[in-house]
Each structure stands twice: as C-alpha cells, then as structure tokens.
Design an enzyme around this catalytic site. Structure first.
Site, short mmCIF file in Angstrom:
data_model
loop_
_atom_site.label_atom_id
_atom_site.label_comp_id
_atom_site.label_asym_id
_atom_site.label_seq_id
_atom_site.Cartn_x
_atom_site.Cartn_y
_atom_site.Cartn_z
N SER A 249 0.82 -1.22 0.00
CA SER A 249 0.00 0.00 0.00
C SER A 249 0.85 1.27 0.00
CB SER A 249 -0.87 -0.01 1.26
OG SER A 249 -1.36 1.26 1.54
N GLU B 240 0.33 3.61 1.78
CA GLU B 240 0.42 4.06 3.18
C GLU B 240 1.78 3.70 3.79
OE1 GLU B 240 -1.73 5.82 5.16
OE2 GLU B 240 -3.13 6.12 3.50
N TYR C 122 -1.60 0.58 10.37
CA TYR C 122 -1.87 -0.09 9.09
C TYR C 122 -0.65 0.02 8.17
CZ TYR C 122 -3.65 -0.79 4.34
OH TYR C 122 -3.81 -1.22 3.03
P1 NAP Z 1 -11.38 -4.73 1.76
O1 NAP Z 1 -12.53 -4.46 0.84
O2 NAP Z 1 -11.38 -4.09 3.10
O3 NAP Z 1 -11.29 -6.32 1.92
C1 NAP Z 1 -10.47 -6.91 2.90
C2 NAP Z 1 -10.61 -8.40 2.82
O4 NAP Z 1 -9.76 -8.96 3.84
C3 NAP Z 1 -12.02 -8.93 3.09
O5 NAP Z 1 -12.25 -10.05 2.27
C4 NAP Z 1 -11.96 -9.35 4.55
O6 NAP Z 1 -12.82 -10.44 4.86
C5 NAP Z 1 -10.52 -9.84 4.64
N1 NAP Z 1 -10.04 -9.81 6.02
C6 NAP Z 1 -9.92 -8.72 6.82
N2 NAP Z 1 -9.48 -9.07 8.04
C7 NAP Z 1 -9.33 -10.42 8.02
C8 NAP Z 1 -8.94 -11.39 8.97
N3 NAP Z 1 -8.59 -11.04 10.19
N4 NAP Z 1 -8.94 -12.70 8.60
C9 NAP Z 1 -9.28 -13.06 7.34
N5 NAP Z 1 -9.68 -12.19 6.39
C10 NAP Z 1 -9.70 -10.89 6.72
O7 NAP Z 1 -10.00 -4.36 1.06
P2 NAP Z 1 -9.70 -4.04 -0.48
O8 NAP Z 1 -9.99 -2.60 -0.73
O9 NAP Z 1 -10.32 -5.08 -1.33
O10 NAP Z 1 -8.11 -4.18 -0.51
C11 NAP Z 1 -7.50 -5.43 -0.81
C12 NAP Z 1 -6.08 -5.42 -0.26
O11 NAP Z 1 -5.36 -4.34 -0.85
C13 NAP Z 1 -5.98 -5.21 1.25
O12 NAP Z 1 -4.89 -5.94 1.73
C14 NAP Z 1 -5.70 -3.72 1.39
O13 NAP Z 1 -5.01 -3.44 2.59
C15 NAP Z 1 -4.84 -3.48 0.16
N6 NAP Z 1 -4.88 -2.11 -0.39
C16 NAP Z 1 -6.08 -1.56 -0.70
C17 NAP Z 1 -6.11 -0.27 -1.24
C18 NAP Z 1 -7.41 0.38 -1.65
O14 NAP Z 1 -7.41 1.57 -1.95
N7 NAP Z 1 -8.51 -0.35 -1.72
C19 NAP Z 1 -4.90 0.43 -1.46
C20 NAP Z 1 -3.70 -0.20 -1.14
C21 NAP Z 1 -3.70 -1.48 -0.62
P3 NAP Z 1 -14.29 -10.24 5.51
O15 NAP Z 1 -15.23 -10.05 4.36
O16 NAP Z 1 -14.51 -11.52 6.23
O17 NAP Z 1 -14.22 -9.04 6.41
#
Ligand code: NAP
Length: 337
Positions: free
Chosen positions: A125, A127, A151
């Site tokens: 990320s 971040e 984070y």
């Molecule tokens: P998101 O919508 O918040 O999805 C997070 C996923 O992780 C969900 O499927 C959630 O499952 C799962 N999860 C969270 N905590 C968990 C735990 N303790 N055990 C097992 N599963 C868990 O995130 P996203 O936007 O799709 O982002 C995907 C990845 O890219 C993440 O790693 C995020 O940090 C990274 N990222 C995102 C962005 C962005 O702008 N979106 C930017 C940079 C990096 P549940 O449905 O069960 O909660």
C-alpha cells in the site's frame, strides 16, 4: 486451466479479481475466515459467487495453509486479506499488526514448504511511504518507507517479508504498491464510499447530513476494476518485481466532496458538517505516485482522468443505492472489466 487462490476474496479487490480471473478461464478458490457467515455481497453483486469455490481458513495457522496448498495445488496465490482500514488500525493496532504481518509470513512459509513454484502476489500500500516531502513527490518504487499508522507499518513489514522470500528463497513474490482505488464495492467505512453513498441518498431524500473529518488531505485516487489487471500482469512476468499502481495525480478530499455534490446538484454547505472527532491522530497530507514503471514494463494501461473517475463513481453509486433501497435480492447485471 490455471488455479488461483485469493485471500480477501469478499472484499472490493477480491471480488473484482475473481471476475477478472474467471474471464481468463482460471479455477478460482477464495479463502474466507468463516464459511458459515460469508460476507458474499460483493461476489453476488458481480455475479461470480456461484462460479468460485470458497474454503474456510485461519491465515494465522501455518498448518492450515500448508494443507490448503497441498490439496488445491494453486499456480498463483493472491494475498489480499488484511485489516485494510487506516482509521480502524488506530483503534485496533495490535490486531492489525498481528494479522497483516503474520498471515503473510505464514503464506510464504507454506509456499516454501509445499511448492516454491507457486507465484505469490502481495497487496502492498501507498500508506507504507507515510508523509513524503512535497518537493520529493511523486513517489517511485525506490522511496524509503516511513509509515504513520499501524496499518502502514503492518503493510511495510509484510512488504519486506515478501521481498525477503523472493531474495532468500527465489520464490516468485511480487508486491503491488497500490494507491487508493475506489468503486461501488468499497467498504462502507471508507470515507470516499461514505461521501458517495450519503450524497446520493441525500439527493433521493433518504439521508439528511454528511459528517466528515479532515478535508485538507490530497490523495491519488483510481478506479479499482482497472487496478486489478495490474495485479495479474505482475504475476505473469518472467521475474518478480514490485510496482507502484496509481493514477499519478493528487486531488483533495475537499475537491472530491465538491465534485460529488456539484454533480448531484446539491448545496454542499447545507448538508456537510466537519467533525473534529473524525480527524486521525496523524494523517498523510499529500501523496501521489509515479506509474511509469507499471505502464512501461507491465504494459498496464490506465488513462482515466479524475473527472472521468468521479463521473463513473457517481453513476455507479446511484445504481447501487437504488438497488439497496429496493432491497433487491437478485444481483444486477454488471459488466466486468
Ligand atoms: P477490503 O474491501 O477491506 O477487503 C479486505 C478483505 O480482507 C475482506 O475479504 C476481509 O474479509 C478480509 N479480512 C480482513 N481481516 C481479516 C482477517 N482477520 N482474517 C481473514 N480475512 C480478513 O480491502 P480491499 O480494498 O479489497 O483491498 C485489498 C487489499 O489491498 C488489502 O490488503 C488492502 O489493505 C490493500 N490495499 C487496498 C487499497 C485500496 O485503496 N482499496 C490500497 C492499497 C492497498 P471479511 O469479508 O470476512 O471481512
């Protein structure tokens, strides 16, 4: 037929990546934390829920991951699961650090033990970079990390674990350093989704007020479905490397809100209030990246302007809210990109 395992499959990126890989004829297996209470909204919204297999696993349990790799023999492993909210990481720092770091070490250790040829993608990320001095922007792949949230720290540690398994054991481990990317599937606790969803509801007479924190932050926003392709491209390369995936432009949250209200023909001052309680203990002021490596080496093609992004997000959110208000149980027809 290739097999891909996706962790975090129920999230924004996981759902879009499932659709993307199914279109490329992959067998898609998703890992969920509890199979009896799967949050399948995003997967159903995209119409992919019935086309994938879901497996319950605890990513903090190495033996569990070893068994899953052994049984399912994936070619590619996309690790998207994370406690992904910066704000929540200040409330739950230990939980965020534990899950976001240890899960990555476990998956890579399992790959090393079961089959070091499995290609691994890590969701890193922007971040991780923290507050970069304005004169040094845009951020490139070579910048030093100085995260300013639990984070960001967790993602930086996970990133270095992924790099270490590449350098020490020759595992194909590639990190996509993604900047903020948005869509209708963005979680409700993210400010962009809160703004879009509440503003659209205000325009339909279904909400009255929008409370926001600090609007003087500048971010590099992009469109999530287009960022998914970059993840896949990274994994298709001959050798692993980390890439910044971003739009290359910074816009303020204030401008984001103004655009939404302007396009919905709403008076901003009438509905938006600023709540100091919503300010973070430390926040990034401005950040944007340089996507030339991804465009040049991966052939990733991102050409969406901020204006086009905002139009798309608002149009999609209007459709989403209409369905939400009708409580439609059958998923709508959504075209996957
Ligand atoms: P998101 O919508 O918040 O999805 C997070 C996923 O992780 C969900 O499927 C959630 O499952 C799962 N999860 C969270 N905590 C968990 C735990 N303790 N055990 C097992 N599963 C868990 O995130 P996203 O936007 O799709 O982002 C995907 C990845 O890219 C993440 O790693 C995020 O940090 C990274 N990222 C995102 C962005 C962005 O702008 N979106 C930017 C940079 C990096 P549940 O449905 O069960 O909660």
């Amino acid at each position: 037929m290739k097999t891909a395992i996706i962790t975090g499959i129920t999230g924004q990126d996981g759902a879009y990546l499932s659709g993307f890989l199914l279109n490329k004829n992959y067998r898609v297996i998703g890992i969920v934390r509890n199979a009896s209470v799967v949050n399948a909204k995003n997967l159903k919204y995209l119409g992919v829920y019935d086309k994938i297999a879901l497996i319950e696993a605890n990513l903090l349990d190495l033996s569990n991951i070893i068994r899953i790799l052994d049984k399912n023999k994936p070619d590619e492993f996309y690790n998207l699961a994370a406690q992904s909210s910066v704000s929540l990481s200040f409330e739950q720092p230990i939980g965020t650090l534990e899950f976001n770091i240890v899960s990555v070490a476990n998956i890579l250790e399992a790959i090393k033990i079961v089959n070091p040829k499995i290609k691994f993608y890590q969701a890193s990320s922007s971040e991780m970079f923290g507050n970069v001095r304005k004169e040094n922007l845009p951020v490139t792949e070579n910048f030093v990390f100085h995260p300013v949230s639990p984070y960001g720290i967790s993602k930086a540690a996970a990133h270095w674990i992924a790099v270490n398994y590449r350098e020490a054991y020759g595992i194909f481990s590639a990190c996509g350093i993604l900047f903020n990317h948005e869509s209708i599937l963005r979680g409700n606790h993210f400010v962009t989704k809160k703004i879009l969803n509440t503003a659209v509801k205000i325009s339909m007479g279904e909400a009255e007020k929008l409370n926001l924190g600090n609007l003087k932050i500048y971010r590099d926003w992009g469109y999530a479905p287009k960022y998914i392709e970059a993840m896949w491209l990274m994994v298709q390369q001959e050798s692993p490397k980390d890439y910044i995936i971003c739009s290359g432009e910074a816009h303020s949250l204030e401008e984001f809100v103004q655009k939404v209200f302007e396009k919905l023909d709403l008076e901003l001052e009438k509905f938006v209030t600023i709540d100091k309680n919503l300010y973070r203990p430390v926040d990034l002021e401005i950040i944007y990246g340089d996507n030339s490596e991804a465009k040049g080496k991966l052939g990733w093609n991102y050409d969406m302007s901020f204006e086009q992004l905002m139009n798309r997000l608002i149009e999609d959110e209007i459709q989403y809210v209409r369905l939400e208000l009708q409580d439609v149980s059958t998923p709508p027809d959504v075209t996957l990109e």
